[in-house]
Design a protein around this motif. Structure first.
Motif, mmCIF file in Angstrom:
data_model
loop_
_atom_site.group_PDB
_atom_site.id
_atom_site.type_symbol
_atom_site.label_atom_id
_atom_site.label_comp_id
_atom_site.label_asym_id
_atom_site.label_seq_id
_atom_site.Cartn_x
_atom_site.Cartn_y
_atom_site.Cartn_z
ATOM 1 N N CYS A 50 36.208 -18.860 -19.463
ATOM 2 C CA CYS A 50 37.324 -18.616 -18.562
ATOM 3 C C CYS A 50 36.993 -17.451 -17.645
ATOM 4 N N ARG A 94 35.265 -28.571 -17.908
ATOM 5 C CA ARG A 94 35.162 -27.152 -18.271
ATOM 6 C C ARG A 94 34.080 -26.427 -17.496
ATOM 7 N N VAL A 105 36.434 -15.008 -22.327
ATOM 8 C CA VAL A 105 36.998 -14.693 -21.021
ATOM 9 C C VAL A 105 36.136 -13.660 -20.326
ATOM 10 N N VAL A 139 43.734 -16.792 -13.674
ATOM 11 C CA VAL A 139 42.784 -17.222 -14.679
ATOM 12 C C VAL A 139 42.410 -18.670 -14.409
ATOM 13 N N PHE A 173 44.301 -23.405 -22.832
ATOM 14 C CA PHE A 173 43.355 -24.306 -22.157
ATOM 15 C C PHE A 173 42.459 -24.996 -23.176
ATOM 16 N N LYS A 174 42.013 -24.217 -24.143
ATOM 17 C CA LYS A 174 41.031 -24.765 -25.071
ATOM 18 C C LYS A 174 41.664 -25.738 -26.042
ATOM 19 N N SER A 203 43.853 -18.745 -22.214
ATOM 20 C CA SER A 203 42.549 -19.301 -22.565
ATOM 21 C C SER A 203 42.643 -20.131 -23.844
ATOM 22 N N ASN A 249 40.810 -22.261 -15.762
ATOM 23 C CA ASN A 249 40.469 -23.110 -16.889
ATOM 24 C C ASN A 249 39.026 -23.555 -16.745
ATOM 25 N N ASN A 250 38.175 -22.930 -17.497
ATOM 26 C CA ASN A 250 36.743 -23.167 -17.393
ATOM 27 C C ASN A 250 36.154 -22.605 -18.687
ATOM 28 N N ASP A 251 34.969 -23.031 -19.035
ATOM 29 C CA ASP A 251 34.330 -22.441 -20.211
ATOM 30 C C ASP A 251 33.055 -21.763 -19.766
#
Lengths: 366, 498
Positions: free
Chosen positions: B88, B126, B32, B82, B115-116, B112, B84-86
């Motif tokens: 985060c 992602r 994060v 937050v 999400f994962k 996080s 949702n992405n990699d």
């Protein structure tokens, strides 16, 4: 400039489009406008809601949580108080607050009102001194210690005489810095509106409402143009009285009408409090046009020509139509002082004519 | 403008500590990245749906104004945001006191992790931060070429249809993977399966009567599949993308709107679980590890603030966290399964404990495989409803307001599931893309008992017409009768099914 500002402006323009469309009906419904707290008018505007296929809200049952008996009404559908931004547009009306400045701007745009210029070439400019500058010389009483210290420190470091272990900083003569003033010319922009209203028996509630709505918008526009706007209220029947705004809009007298009494009072007011050299003066007079016979009208004309019109930026007379009034006064004014550029006359026969009337009064931008 | 979004040394130190606590708890998250922002930046990012860059559109401005006003009048403020992405991305409000920053950071690690690991997020992009800024670039290019008014107006049209997607499509990857569908095969009518053979064997290897029969069969089949689309198409947007009368840039805009809609949909499908999970973990970490005694009162105040319920709506934070706690407790003591349910001895029930302590294991399993619907379906028990005083309500026409309808468990559960199904939207699919054999479009609203909002439906049809280019229709029920609403570009009509 924030990244989102273009989007916000776009939204505002869309919303303003709505205000514009509603502006006319909106002005004639005075009760929609209330001054709330500090200069804020709350205009309920629908949030723009993109249509999609969705369920009718009242047809849907739901689940809730809490105390209560069967059949008991539950609190309205309120948005969740969550710490996260909701992604669902609520079923609410968004209260877009429009400040009076914005409202005036909208009014100005809609009516194509010119911005009011400061009074001609002979307009008063006031010089103001502000202690915002720094000089290398000056009286010791104005010495700027921090600047002086910094200058000395800089010099000592640059010349290598600064010792970290023994950090003494000794200012020389040329290190000294003094506060000094800059002179600014500030255009004098004081303005006073003198509202005068005929409150004789023939002015009914409807007539007063029209005056009230029109005064509100005049006030709003002029306030957006002048920083310092004073207002004075004069009511008159056969006698004139200086009153506060509440009384001005609510009082109902009865009796005859002697317009000159109000004009005399305005003249006195100007002489005593508002010198035309320093003040932009906007007298507005509303009446149903029914004046006492005899020479009172002649006296009014004399007062206007000799005192009021020369002292004012413009003198506005609005005649509200009434079932009882003869409406003679505006004709007399037209004959007497109608050619004078600074004399503005307007007849307001109904609520719909408030807007054109404001336009007449404010178009000149003087 | 983003002056300095780096964390202060104090917060940075806490970030490390909290991260370690989260790992110790068994959370497995995308890294994060926290940024420290002012309230108006926070509101701006929130208005953009969490992303720092979006294409130009008035609705961001609208949301921004609403948030700004809510904030400045003290009505609401955004605690956490937050993406949702990699990795985060998460945002902390600069002016918040340290205890709030701790709370938000612990909460975000929960998100996080969710999400994962939650399988409903497994197909989301992602690298959406990049993708979304690319979308912004593409739309800006269209704006340069065609003008802001034209593009924005078309975006509005697309947004009006945005919810016509198939939430389950991403999980049938074969269908999702081939956006360009070949429609050619069936119509070619090529000869039947003729097997190559030497001329003198031909009649034996390929008997003419068999060939004739096979050919006929193929033709028959082709006639059957003349239905277009072959199967009901729930991804209406994809159907429009392929078959709508669109210009190239319009197609691109529509595909962008569709892609973003698909990205956001798992968040709608797991709102209760996701918030419940994050709250469960922030509560556990804060109270057991992180809080300083001087911060307890503030923490308790803010925590209860997020969980409070206004009557008439279900706070996902509250229901989610309580359900997770309930599951943990039940699996810790083995209060589930057939033996537990068939036990009728009150004393035995209150004392029930199989000592297996499988609660923790179970909640991790639940967060992996469930979405809100299956979560409620499987774990909302009668005891839970009693304990948390759930009720269902309906609209009382005479009183003109919502009234409490009852506390019957079966009804509550059914209503709850109804509310959640298809993320609370009507289920609509393409029924016929060649309606009345005139190239008109017929959508079907799958009746679930709740009527459509008709004025909205009509205006949506107008937008649908813009994309389809020919008259459009939707079949639904009005006052208990099946009706078809139609719009032909100038006029609306409504008729009963012929």
């Amino acid at each position: 400039m924030r990244k989102i500002d273009p989007d916000t402006n776009r939204f505002r323009n869309i919303v303003r489009g709505k205000i514009r469309e509603n502006l006319k009906q909106y002005i004639s419904q005075g009760e929609m406008l209330a001054r709330q707290g500090k200069n804020v008018v709350s205009v309920p505007l629908p949030q723009i809601d993109i249509p999609n296929f969705r369920f009718g809200s009242t047809d849907q049952d739901g689940v809730g949580l809490g105390e209560g008996e069967e059949g008991q009404p539950i609190g309205g559908e309120q948005a969740l108080p969550g710490p996260e931004a909701g992604d669902q547009p609520g079923e609410h009306i968004l209260e877009v607050d429009v400040s009076l400045e914005e409202l005036a701007e909208i009014l100005g745009e809609e009516l194509e009102l010119p911005r009011i210029e400061p009074r001609g070439t002979e307009s008063i400019e006031v010089e103001k001194d502000r202690y915002t500058g720094i000089h290398r010389s000056g009286p010791e009483s104005l010495r700027h210690f921090r600047r002086t210290f910094k200058a000395a420190l800089r010099r000592q470091i640059a010349s290598g005489s600064y010792d970290v272990k023994n950090p003494k900083v000794i200012p020389f003569r040329e290190d000294r810095r003094y506060r000094s003033w800059n002179t600014k010319k500030v255009p004098q922009s004081n303005a006073v509106i003198i509202y005068m209203m005929d409150v004789s028996g023939s002015m009914g509630t409807e007539q007063k409402d029209i005056v009230r709505i029109e005064s509100f918008w005049l006030d709003t526009w002029l306030r957006s143009q002048y920083k310092n706007l004073e207002t004075r209220y004069i009511i008159h029947d056969a006698q004139a009285k200086l009153v506060d705004s509440h009384t001005f809009f609510h009082v109902r007298e009865s009796g005859g009408t002697k317009i000159s009494s109000a004009y005399n009072m305005a003249k006195d007011l100007i002489q005593k409090e508002f010198s035309p050299q320093e003040w932009n003066i906007y007298p507005f007079h509303f009446s149903d046009g029914d004046n006492w016979g005899g020479d009172d009208t002649a006296q009014c004309l004399k007062l206007l020509e000799e005192d009021l019109i020369p002292a004012s930026n413009v003198f506005c007379y609005g005649q509200v139509k009434s079932a009882y009034g003869s409406g003679q006064f505006i004709k007399d004014l037209r004959e007497g002082v109608g050619q004078n550029d600074k004399m503005l006359l307007s007849e307001i026969n109904s609520r719909e004519e408030i807007l054109p009337s404001i336009k007449t009064f404010l178009r000149k931008g003087c | 403008m983003l002056q300095n979004s780096a964390l202060t040394p104090e917060i940075e130190e806490w970030r490390g500590t909290i991260r370690q606590h989260a790992l110790d708890c068994g959370l497995d998250f995308f890294e994060v990245i926290y940024e420290l922002v002012d309230y108006d930046e926070m509101n701006m990012i929130a208005a953009y749906g969490g992303f720092p860059v979006r294409y130009p559109h008035w609705r961001w401005g609208m949301q921004f104004e609403a948030l700004q006003k809510q904030y400045s009048y003290g009505l609401a403020k955004i605690y956490e945001l937050v993406i949702n992405n990699d990795p985060c991305y998460a945002y902390l409000m600069r002016c918040n006191p340290l205890v709030d920053q701790k709370l938000v950071m612990s909460h975000v690690y929960g998100h996080s992790d969710f999400f994962k690991n939650n399988s409903w997020f497994s197909h989301t992009n992602r690298k959406m931060v990049d993708t979304i800024s690319n979308h912004a670039v593409r739309i800006r290019r269209h704006i340069d070429e065609h003008g802001q008014d034209a593009v924005e107006e078309f975006i509005d049209v697309c947004l009006s249809l945005e919810n016509l997607i198939d939430p389950h499509l991403p999980y049938f990857s074969a269908r999702a993977a081939s956006p360009e569908v070949d429609q050619e095969d069936t119509s070619s009518g090529k000869p039947a399966t003729r097997i190559p053979a030497r001329p003198y064997m031909e009649v034996f290897v390929n008997p003419p009567e068999v060939l004739a029969r096979e050919k006929e069969e193929i033709l028959n089949r082709a006639e059957d599949t003349q239905k277009f689309p072959e199967h009901e198409e729930r991804d209406v947007l994809r159907f429009l993308l392929h078959h709508g009368q669109l210009r190239r840039w319009q197609r691109d805009v529509l595909s962008i709107i569709r892609e973003e809609a698909y990205y956001f949909i798992p968040q709608g499908m797991t709102k209760i679980m996701n918030e419940g999970w994050a709250s469960f973990w922030h509560s556990r970490m804060m109270t057991r590890k992180i809080l300083d005694s001087s911060e307890v009162v503030d923490y308790a105040d803010h925590h209860s603030g997020t969980l409070c319920c206004s009557p008439g709506s279900v706070n996902p934070y509250k229901v989610g966290i309580e359900l997770f706690r309930d599951i943990e407790q039940r699996w810790d003591s083995g209060r589930h399964g057939k033996a537990w349910e068939s036990c009728e001895d009150l004393h035995g029930k209150t004392e029930w404990d199989d000592g297996k302590r499988r609660g923790m294991e179970k909640i991790f399993e639940v967060r992996k495989s469930h979405n809100d619907i299956t979560f409620i379906d499987e774990f909302l028990t009668e005891d839970f409803c009693d304990q948390h005083k759930l009720f269902n309500y309906r609209y009382d026409r005479q009183m003109g307001q919502y009234v409490l309808d009852g506390r019957d468990f079966a009804t509550i559960k059914r209503t709850f599931l109804d509310q959640l199904s298809n993320c609370g939207r009507p289920r609509i699919h393409v029924e016929d893309g060649n309606y009345c054999n005139r190239g008109e479009l017929l959508l079907q609203h799958v009746w679930s008992g709740t009527p459509l909002k008709l004025d909205y439906a009509r205006r949506t049809l107008e937008n649908l017409y813009r994309v389809w280019g020919r008259p459009v229709h939707i079949e639904t029920q009005i006052d208990g009768k099946t009706k078809i609403l139609g719009y032909n570009g100038s006029r609306h009509d409504e008729r009963t099914n012929a």
